[in-house]
Design an enzyme around this catalytic site. Structure first.
Site: not given
Length: 267
Positions: A55, A84, A109, A175, A179, A208
Site C-alpha cells: 500500500d 504503482v 487491486n 474512473y 476501469k 463492496a
C-alpha cells in the site's frame, strides 16, 4: 414506481479449502479494510505459503502485518510500501516475494476514484486516476508477466475492475474510463501471455461495503446504490475476495481473458 428491494442478509463467512496451497501471492493496495485486505486474509486462509502485500500508507501496512503475523505466522506475511505509479516500487514488491521462492499469483487491486463532472475535471485529476488505476495495473502486469516468462512459471494475474467500466454514472468519467481500460487490458494481455501458460482475469465488483467507503459516501447514495443490486445490499469485501481467489486457483485453469461481474449490474 419500482418496488424497494428487500435487503438480504450477508451469508456466513466461508472457511478456507486450501485453494491456494503452497502459492506465493502478491497483493497491491491491501492495508485498509476493503477488497485488498480481504484478499490477503482469504489467500492466507486458503493455504498460501506466503502473502506479500503493499500500500502507500506505511503505518496501516505495519499494523496489518503485525495483526496477520500474530494470526497466521510471521513467516507467511510481508508488507512493503508500493506506489504503482513507480516501476521501481513494483520491482521491489516482486523482489520481496523472492524470499519465498517468487510470486505465483499477482492481485492488482490498486485504484483511485473520485467524483468530478467532465465539465470540471482537471487534467491533473484525470491523469492521476488513469495513472494509478489503469497504467498502474499495466505496470504490475508487465513486470510480473516478465518474471513469470523468465522463470518459466505458469503464473496467474487477477485484476480488480468495476461494473462502472460497463455502465454510466454521473461524475465518474475518469474512473469509468480507467476501469473499462482495465477490462480491455485484461483481455488483451491474456492473449499475449497465454502462449506461456499464464492466465489473466479480472473481477468487476460494484458496491463492496467497508468502513472507509461508509465514511466518505452519503447515506442517501448508499441506499440508492444498494437498491440497484439484486440482493438489495452491498457485497462484503470477502465476497469479492472469494471470486478473486477462485480466479487465482487451479479451479479456474481454463479461464483467461475473462471479466467476472461480482454484481447484478453487468450493464
Amino acid at each position: 414506481m419500482t418496488a424497494m428491494r428487500p435487503e438480504q442478509p450477508t451469508p456466513d463467512y466461508v472457511p478456507g479449502h486450501d485453494l491456494l496451497a503452497g502459492k506465493v501471492v502478491v497483493v497491491t493496495a491491501a492495508a485498509g479494510a476493503g477488497i485488498g485486505a480481504a484478499v490477503v486474509r482469504r489467500a492466507l486462509e486458503e493455504g498460501a505459503r506466503a502473502v506479500v502485500f503493499s500500500d502507500t500508507h506505511e503505518r496501516r501496512l505495519a499494523e496489518a502485518e503485525e495483526a496477520l503475523a500474530a494470526e497466521f505466522g510471521a513467516d507467511r506475511v510481508r508488507q512493503l510500501v508500493c506506489n504503482v505509479t513507480r516501476e521501481e516500487d513494483i520491482a521491489a514488491l516482486l523482489d520481496a516475494a523472492e524470499e519465498f521462492g517468487g510470486v505465483d499469483v499477482m492481485i492488482n487491486n490498486a485504484g483511485l476514484g473520485g467524483t468530478d463532472s467532465i465539465l470540471e475535471v482537471t487534467d491533473e485529476t484525470w491523469n492521476r486516476v488513469i495513472d494509478i488505476t489503469l497504467t498502474g495495473t499495466m505496470r504490475a502486469t508487465r513486470a510480473v508477466g516478465q518474471r513469470f516468462v523468465a522463470a518459466g512459471k505458469k503464473g496467474v494475474i487477477v485484476n480488480n475492475a468495476s461494473v462502472i467500466g460497463w455502465r454510466a454514472q454521473e461524475g465518474q468519467a475518469h474512473y469509468a474510463a480507467a476501469k473499462a481500460g482495465v477490462m480491455a487490458l485484461t483481455r488483451c494481455s491474456a492473449l499475449d501471455l497465454a502462449p506461456h501458460g499464464i492466465r489473466v482475469n479480472a473481477v468487476s465488483p460494484s458496491l463492496a461495503m467497508h468502513p472507509f467507503l461508509e465514511k466518505v459516501t452519503s447515506p442517501e447514495l448508499l441506499v440508492e446504490l444498494k437498491q440497484r443490486e439484486a440482493f438489495g445490499r452491498a457485497a462484503a469485501p470477502w465476497e469479492v475476495a472469494n471470486v478473486m481467489v477462485f480466479l487465482a486457483s487451479d479451479y479456474s485453469s481454463y479461464l483467461t481473458g475473462e471479466v467476472i461481474s461480482v454484481s447484478s449490474q453487468h450493464a
